[in-house]
Design an enzyme around this catalytic site. Sequence first.
Site, PDB file in Angstrom:
ATOM      1  N   PHE A   1       1.815  -3.479   3.762  1.00 24.86           N
ATOM      2  CA  PHE A   1       2.107  -4.813   4.283  1.00 24.86           C
ATOM      3  C   PHE A   1       3.579  -5.140   4.019  1.00 24.86           C
ATOM      4  CE2 PHE A   1      -2.407  -6.895   3.898  1.00 24.86           C
ATOM      5  CZ  PHE A   1      -2.826  -6.150   4.978  1.00 24.86           C
TER       6      PHE A   1
ATOM      7  N   HIS B   1      -9.748   2.799   0.591  1.00 24.30           N
ATOM      8  CA  HIS B   1      -8.323   2.484   0.528  1.00 24.30           C
ATOM      9  C   HIS B   1      -7.989   1.798  -0.801  1.00 24.30           C
ATOM     10  CE1 HIS B   1      -4.330   1.595   1.390  1.00 24.30           C
ATOM     11  NE2 HIS B   1      -4.433   0.748   2.388  1.00 24.30           N
TER      12      HIS B   1
ATOM     13  N   CYS C   1       0.802  -1.226   0.000  1.00 20.78           N
ATOM     14  CA  CYS C   1       0.000   0.000   0.000  1.00 20.78           C
ATOM     15  C   CYS C   1       0.836   1.278   0.000  1.00 20.78           C
ATOM     16  CB  CYS C   1      -0.975  -0.023   1.175  1.00 20.78           C
ATOM     17  SG  CYS C   1      -2.129  -1.409   1.063  1.00 20.78           S
TER      18      CYS C   1
ATOM     19  N   LYS D   1      -8.830   8.971   3.000  1.00 19.80           N
ATOM     20  CA  LYS D   1      -9.446   7.650   2.805  1.00 19.80           C
ATOM     21  C   LYS D   1     -10.872   7.606   3.356  1.00 19.80           C
ATOM     22  CE  LYS D   1      -5.253   4.795   2.585  1.00 19.80           C
ATOM     23  NZ  LYS D   1      -4.150   5.721   2.900  1.00 19.80           N
TER      24      LYS D   1
ATOM     25  N   HIS E   1      -1.538   8.179   6.367  1.00 26.03           N
ATOM     26  CA  HIS E   1      -1.950   6.922   5.741  1.00 26.03           C
ATOM     27  C   HIS E   1      -3.380   6.611   6.172  1.00 26.03           C
ATOM     28  CE1 HIS E   1      -1.330   3.217   3.633  1.00 26.03           C
ATOM     29  NE2 HIS E   1      -1.543   2.475   4.706  1.00 26.03           N
TER      30      HIS E   1
ATOM     31  N   GLU F   1       0.213   4.934  13.837  1.00 24.31           N
ATOM     32  CA  GLU F   1       0.598   6.113  13.043  1.00 24.31           C
ATOM     33  C   GLU F   1       0.424   7.393  13.860  1.00 24.31           C
ATOM     34  OE1 GLU F   1      -1.704   6.879   9.502  1.00 24.31           O
ATOM     35  OE2 GLU F   1      -0.110   8.090   8.617  1.00 24.31           O
TER      36      GLU F   1
END
Length: 407
Positions: free
Chosen positions: A395, A336, A161, A331, A301, A312
């Site tokens: 990931f 996403h 991502c 998002k 993110h 985060e």
Amino acid sequence: MRRDDIAVTGIGLVTPAGVGTEATWSTVCSGAPTAAVDPSLGEVPVPISCRVPPFDVQAVLGPQVWRMDRFTHLALTAARQAVDDAGLDPATWDGARIGVVVGVGYDSKDLVIPAVRKLIDGAYEKLSPLLIPRTTANAAAAEICIALGAHGPSMAVTTACASGATALGTARDLLLAGRCDIALAGGAEAPCHPLPSACFAQMGALSTRLHDPEGASRPFDVDRDGFVLAEGAGLMVLERAADARSRGARPYAYFSGYGTSTDGYHYAAPHPDGVGIEQAFTAALADAGLTTSDIGHVNAHGTGTPLNDRIEGAALTRVFDGHPPPVTSTKGVTGHPLGAAGAIEAALAALTLDHQTIPPTANLQHLDPDIALDVVAKAPRSHRMDAVASNSCGFGGHNTVLILQRA
């Protein structure tokens, strides 16, 4: 402007918030979520997604669309938008000096599932000879090169991502190394298929807010429970600032810093202390020659998963010594889009600088009390900013931070 700054001179966006930069920016600033029940996902456990609004792909790309999968349609459409926006004409440029870098986080599934059925049935003669060239991660970059006459360095990069952000950083490196004069870079993804949806649901990564699909993507909210699968593409035209100035191009922003790191900790979960995010921020700030006090905003993110948002948030608080600037996660509107996310969000960060306006985080009703951030919500916020950061994670522990400065 520094001598080695890279200018963002064109933006192309094909997202659930709209087909085109103005449409996307308008919807993102409205804070209107795009998540909805997706009938094409069938009977999967979580049939919610954020889809790009319908548009006539063949009218945009021509008859060759038959040989491309969905993620390539989105990427090539965004690339054409970005080139037009930059005022460039592929018919007159030196193709050998044009580079293309596209981030893709997940292989395409348009033909794979039907092909597996044919394979199981032994119907080998019915398998499409285009299965492999259509579905490989480099297909979008290759088709952009074919369509636009780009013959310089080209590649796909994949860091889950963070792929779109990594692609932009890689393109900037190519420009700084003198390997091309113009780079089309960004990310594209079209994962709204039953298999990815069902697998992400099995991981517990998706929001299960089936009673309230519009409210399913809610980054940093205390009631968040996962992300919403989305598709989209974001491409930008990058060129050395001096070259942009010499041809009279108006930059949206200068792309002045790129930092990347890898947790080396877990195949899917981020490091619990967020050390990789901090490392990427430190590297990006050093690359830009800036300090945290120079950063006026962070496009986070912010996926809406409980663990990732908390980690985060804590990392940003530490990076900014307890005083992070205003933060948003777009998002909440777009969902996403995996490998496309970092590029779409970097483009939105450039527009944020250009408009001096931070879009709100959709669906944020009650900030998680464990997250000490000033998250913009409810309405866009006018804010003086000379530099902004866009953070992406993937990931495998990939972390990428991009820093943009006001043009």
